[in-house]
Design a protein around this motif. Structure first.
Motif, short mmCIF file in Angstrom:
data_model
loop_
_atom_site.label_atom_id
_atom_site.label_comp_id
_atom_site.label_asym_id
_atom_site.label_seq_id
_atom_site.Cartn_x
_atom_site.Cartn_y
_atom_site.Cartn_z
N PRO A 151 0.82 -1.21 0.00
CA PRO A 151 0.00 0.00 0.00
C PRO A 151 0.86 1.26 0.00
O PRO A 151 2.03 1.24 0.39
CB PRO A 151 -0.80 -0.12 1.29
N GLY A 152 0.28 2.35 -0.43
CA GLY A 152 0.96 3.63 -0.42
C GLY A 152 -0.06 4.75 -0.37
O GLY A 152 -1.25 4.57 -0.67
N VAL A 153 0.41 5.93 -0.03
CA VAL A 153 -0.48 7.06 0.18
C VAL A 153 -1.23 7.44 -1.09
O VAL A 153 -2.35 7.95 -1.05
CB VAL A 153 0.30 8.26 0.76
N TRP A 154 -0.62 7.17 -2.25
CA TRP A 154 -1.26 7.54 -3.51
C TRP A 154 -1.92 6.35 -4.21
O TRP A 154 -2.37 6.45 -5.35
CB TRP A 154 -0.24 8.18 -4.47
N GLY A 155 -2.01 5.21 -3.55
CA GLY A 155 -2.46 3.98 -4.17
C GLY A 155 -3.85 4.04 -4.76
O GLY A 155 -4.72 4.80 -4.30
N GLY A 156 -4.07 3.18 -5.77
CA GLY A 156 -5.35 3.13 -6.46
C GLY A 156 -6.09 1.83 -6.20
O GLY A 156 -5.85 1.14 -5.20
N LYS A 157 -6.95 1.47 -7.13
CA LYS A 157 -7.83 0.31 -6.95
C LYS A 157 -7.67 -0.74 -8.05
O LYS A 157 -8.31 -1.79 -7.99
CB LYS A 157 -9.30 0.77 -6.91
N TRP A 158 -6.82 -0.49 -9.04
CA TRP A 158 -6.71 -1.42 -10.16
C TRP A 158 -6.11 -2.75 -9.72
O TRP A 158 -6.63 -3.82 -10.07
CB TRP A 158 -5.85 -0.80 -11.27
N LEU A 159 -5.04 -2.71 -8.96
CA LEU A 159 -4.39 -3.96 -8.54
C LEU A 159 -5.34 -4.82 -7.71
O LEU A 159 -5.46 -6.02 -7.93
CB LEU A 159 -3.12 -3.64 -7.74
N GLU A 160 -6.00 -4.18 -6.76
CA GLU A 160 -6.92 -4.92 -5.91
C GLU A 160 -8.03 -5.56 -6.74
O GLU A 160 -8.39 -6.73 -6.52
CB GLU A 160 -7.52 -3.99 -4.87
N ALA A 161 -8.56 -4.82 -7.71
CA ALA A 161 -9.69 -5.31 -8.49
C ALA A 161 -9.29 -6.35 -9.52
O ALA A 161 -10.04 -7.29 -9.79
CB ALA A 161 -10.39 -4.14 -9.18
N ASN A 162 -8.12 -6.20 -10.13
CA ASN A 162 -7.75 -7.02 -11.27
C ASN A 162 -6.86 -8.21 -10.94
O ASN A 162 -6.71 -9.11 -11.76
CB ASN A 162 -7.08 -6.15 -12.34
N ILE A 163 -6.25 -8.20 -9.76
CA ILE A 163 -5.37 -9.31 -9.40
C ILE A 163 -5.88 -10.00 -8.14
O ILE A 163 -5.20 -10.81 -7.54
CB ILE A 163 -3.91 -8.81 -9.26
N GLU A 164 -7.10 -9.68 -7.77
CA GLU A 164 -7.75 -10.32 -6.63
C GLU A 164 -6.88 -10.29 -5.38
O GLU A 164 -6.54 -11.31 -4.79
CB GLU A 164 -8.11 -11.77 -6.96
N LEU A 165 -6.52 -9.09 -4.98
CA LEU A 165 -5.77 -8.91 -3.75
C LEU A 165 -6.72 -8.63 -2.60
O LEU A 165 -7.80 -8.06 -2.80
CB LEU A 165 -4.79 -7.74 -3.90
N GLU A 197 -8.55 -6.83 0.34
CA GLU A 197 -8.79 -5.40 0.57
C GLU A 197 -7.96 -4.93 1.75
O GLU A 197 -7.85 -5.60 2.77
CB GLU A 197 -10.27 -5.16 0.83
N ARG A 198 -7.38 -3.74 1.60
CA ARG A 198 -6.55 -3.16 2.64
C ARG A 198 -7.13 -1.83 3.08
O ARG A 198 -7.86 -1.17 2.35
CB ARG A 198 -5.12 -2.94 2.12
N GLU A 199 -6.75 -1.43 4.30
CA GLU A 199 -7.17 -0.11 4.78
C GLU A 199 -6.65 0.98 3.85
O GLU A 199 -7.36 1.94 3.52
CB GLU A 199 -6.65 0.12 6.20
N HIS A 200 -5.40 0.84 3.42
CA HIS A 200 -4.80 1.78 2.48
C HIS A 200 -4.62 1.07 1.15
O HIS A 200 -4.12 -0.06 1.11
CB HIS A 200 -3.46 2.27 3.01
N PRO A 201 -5.00 1.68 0.04
CA PRO A 201 -4.96 1.01 -1.26
C PRO A 201 -3.53 0.63 -1.67
O PRO A 201 -2.55 1.26 -1.27
CB PRO A 201 -5.55 2.05 -2.21
N TYR A 202 -3.46 -0.37 -2.53
CA TYR A 202 -2.17 -0.80 -3.06
C TYR A 202 -1.63 0.25 -4.03
O TYR A 202 -2.35 0.70 -4.92
CB TYR A 202 -2.31 -2.13 -3.79
N ALA A 203 -0.40 0.61 -3.84
CA ALA A 203 0.26 1.57 -4.72
C ALA A 203 1.23 0.87 -5.66
O ALA A 203 1.33 1.21 -6.83
CB ALA A 203 1.00 2.62 -3.88
N GLY A 240 2.80 10.80 4.61
CA GLY A 240 2.89 9.38 4.33
C GLY A 240 1.93 8.59 5.20
O GLY A 240 1.26 9.13 6.08
N LEU A 241 1.88 7.27 4.98
CA LEU A 241 1.00 6.42 5.77
C LEU A 241 1.41 6.41 7.24
O LEU A 241 0.60 6.07 8.11
CB LEU A 241 1.01 4.99 5.22
N ASP A 242 2.66 6.78 7.52
CA ASP A 242 3.11 6.83 8.92
C ASP A 242 2.78 8.15 9.58
O ASP A 242 3.15 8.38 10.74
CB ASP A 242 4.62 6.57 8.99
N GLY A 243 2.07 9.03 8.88
CA GLY A 243 1.70 10.32 9.44
C GLY A 243 2.79 11.37 9.38
O GLY A 243 2.60 12.50 9.82
#
Length: 583
Positions: A243-257, A259-265, A446-449
């Motif tokens: 995951p990363g602060v700018w992450g999107g939704k394509w990886l999660e949707a297309n590679i069946e990952l 779900e995370r609190e913060h999207p995969y970047a 960042g995700l660490d604040g």
């Protein structure tokens, strides 16, 4: 949705099914058997460890079966943490991200008198099996039985993040993940890899310690048989996603990952220094750092010319950057070759490109500088933004190009760039990926604040100010050139830029296409279509199935291979992109 994307690619190693064991009970019994064959029931078992290995787990796990008379922790003979800190300080720097590649060998971090004291302890306690374990255990004793305990780079990072482990031999209690990673990258892992390369050919057993309380062990002969096999056939690395602060939704949707609190970047499926390999021996699956293959089958894998140029390093990287439904990447620039060599001790830099695998409407890429800007004005605004309270006007200074599926943007080092929201990027680049100078991060944490590191000072030294609109448009945007075509296939050159050492070719085909060796390792990705199969025209390797968005590697030793649409793509038009080193 790409439900067929294989997140656990594995190579079955031939004719070695009986040379691997799982679980401490079975592993301990096999070591005990090996001790018996030496005829020395007072044998010394040396367990050399990569930094981050759970040593106490190994000691406890083997206690019942080996019942050692003495256990020596080799690292009590290492230099005191304060002394190690003093020695490596100049290589670490004050920066959160960047250090300088440290040249140390493990013996330089050990005290000779303390090593002699441990050897004396071994001599005094010769009434049964002795175990010597640690990072540097091989300095204490040659060992009657030698085991190398290893783990993947990604797993080390997970142990940093969970606070299970910190850095090796330091007085600094570090909580900043970037600083933990920095010391590993610039110091510990370099030293550990030097030791690994010198030892692995002479060990008795290799121990996979990636999964807690679930060790796997394989003989040296079976391990190297795996290296030899994989270096002569197509293979994939084990991908991971972060995951990363700018992450999107394509990886999660297309590679069946999951779900995370913060999207995969990020998605990493083509970075041998970071990714793993899975070797299957009978019912036992062993995970090992992919860089081990690079170390021990360099010429077969890379090609003689590539090895002569780069040494035992894999110079090409494929990874995913997902901003679909996410945010802009940081505005950034990569160092020139001269700068990265002088400032960080690296021999080549991060030239790269963005291949657009998919988009949503309105997708854009920032690339190159606008005509007529004043460098000092831009730098003044970047410095002002770095201090906070001011939003950098990126569109005032940087070109913004619309991005469509299958566009290719070339990014030679020194070129200001970033993907904006709406892009699924297949990043094709040279490997030293840690060297990104963020110029502006869009007023976010960042995700660490914490504020993400920005390096305007470094960036200002490497920005190529003449890469303005006309140059960028002509040199870096969709420089696609038709090269050849036949019935059911077409080959195009898509880059990279002439200033970069990586060549990329794109192939569209509905019929089988033959590819010939050209002196370099090939890295490819299926960019269009559901499935292709990689075949040997001469039957030298078994057919290998690749599915959409999977990255795969063809070693330089493979003289020819054929790509053919297969399964649901049979008879349909598919596309792959191939990268190799210009030789």
């Amino acid at each position: 949705m790409n439900k067929l994307y294989n997140k656990y690619p594995c190579t079955r190693i031939k004719n070695r099914d009986t040379e691997a064991w799982t679980g401490y009970k079975a592993i301990g019994a096999r070591i005990q058997e090996a001790v018996a064959t030496t005829g020395n029931m007072n044998a010394i078992v040396v367990i050399e460890c990569y930094p981050g290995v759970r040593q106490e787990e190994i000691v406890a796990g083997l206690a019942d079966t080996l019942a050692p008379a003495i256990v020596i922790r080799s690292e009590v003979a290492a230099l005191e943490p304060a002394e190690v800190d003093r020695l490596v300080e100049r290589y670490m720097t004050d920066d959160r991200v960047f250090g300088y590649m440290a040249p140390f060998r493990i013996d330089e971090l050990y005290d000779a008198a303390r090593i002699e004291a441990l050897r004396h302890q071994l001599e005094e306690a010769r009434d049964g099996i002795a175990v010597v374990i640690g990072f540097g255990a091989s300095l204490v004793a040659q060992g009657d039985i030698v085991i190398y305990a290893d783990l993947a780079r990604w797993e080390i990072q997970q142990r940093y993040r969970s606070r299970e482990f910190g850095n090796w031999r330091t007085n600094r209690v570090e909580t900043d993940i970037l600083r933990l990673y920095k010391r590993g990258f610039f110091f510990e892992w370099r030293m550990a890899d030097r030791l690994k390369k010198s030892l692995l050919g002479g060990i008795d057993f290799y121990l996979d310690t990636n999964v807690k309380n679930a060790p796997k062990m394989v003989t040296r002969e079976a391990l190297f048989a795996g290296f030899a096999q994989v270096a002569t056939q197509p293979f994939r690395l084990v991908p991971y996603f972060d995951p990363g602060v700018w992450g999107g939704k394509w990886l999660e949707a297309n590679i069946e990952l999951p779900e995370r609190e913060h999207p995969y970047a990020w998605g990493f499926d083509g970075v041998p220094e970071e990714n793993s390999l899975y070797f299957q021996y009978g019912d036992v699956r062993v995970e090992l750092p992919a860089i081990n293959l690079v170390f021990f089958e360099s010429v077969k894998l890379l090609g003689a010319k590539v090895y002569a140029r780069f040494g035992a390093e894999f110079p090409i990287r494929f990874d995913f950057l997902d901003t679909i439904g996410g945010q802009n990447l940081s505005l950034q620039v990569h160092p020139t070759v001269e700068y990265i060599r002088e400032q960080f001790g690296m021999t080549y830099t991060q030239d790269e490109s963005y291949y657009i695998l998919d988009v949503e409407p309105g997708a854009e890429v920032y690339l190159g500088l606008k005509d007529g800007i004043e460098p000092e004005a831009m730098l003044a605004d970047l410095r002002k933004a770095e201090k906070g309270g001011f939003t950098f006007p990126a569109e005032k200074y940087v070109n913004v190009y619309p991005a469509q599926k299958h566009d290719h943007f070339l990014i030679p080092s020194g070129t200001v760039h970033c993907s904006a929201t709406g892009c699924m990027v297949l990043e094709i680049s040279a490997t030293p990926y840690i060297f990104t100078f963020k110029l502006w991060d869009w007023d976010r944490l960042g995700l660490d604040g914490k504020p993400r590191p920005v390096h305007v000072k470094h960036g200002s030294k490497v920005i190529q100010w003449d890469r303005t609109t006309d140059w960028t448009t002509k040199q870096c945007v969709n420089r696609i050139e038709d090269l050849a075509e036949g019935e059911g296939w077409k080959e195009e050159r898509t880059g990279l830029h002439e200033l970069e050492f990586i060549e990329t070719r794109r192939y569209w085909f509905s019929e089988p296409v033959l590819h010939e060796a050209n002196g370099s390792v090939h890295m490819l990705n299926l960019i269009e279509g559901e499935e292709v199969v990689v075949e040997s025209p001469t039957g030298e390797f078994e057919p290998y199935v690749i599915r959409y968005a999977e990255t795969f590697i063809i070693p330089a030793s493979v003289q020819s291979y054929r790509l053919r649409p297969s399964g649901p793509s049979e008879g349909k038009r598919v596309g792959v992109i191939k990268a190799y080193v210009r030789t």
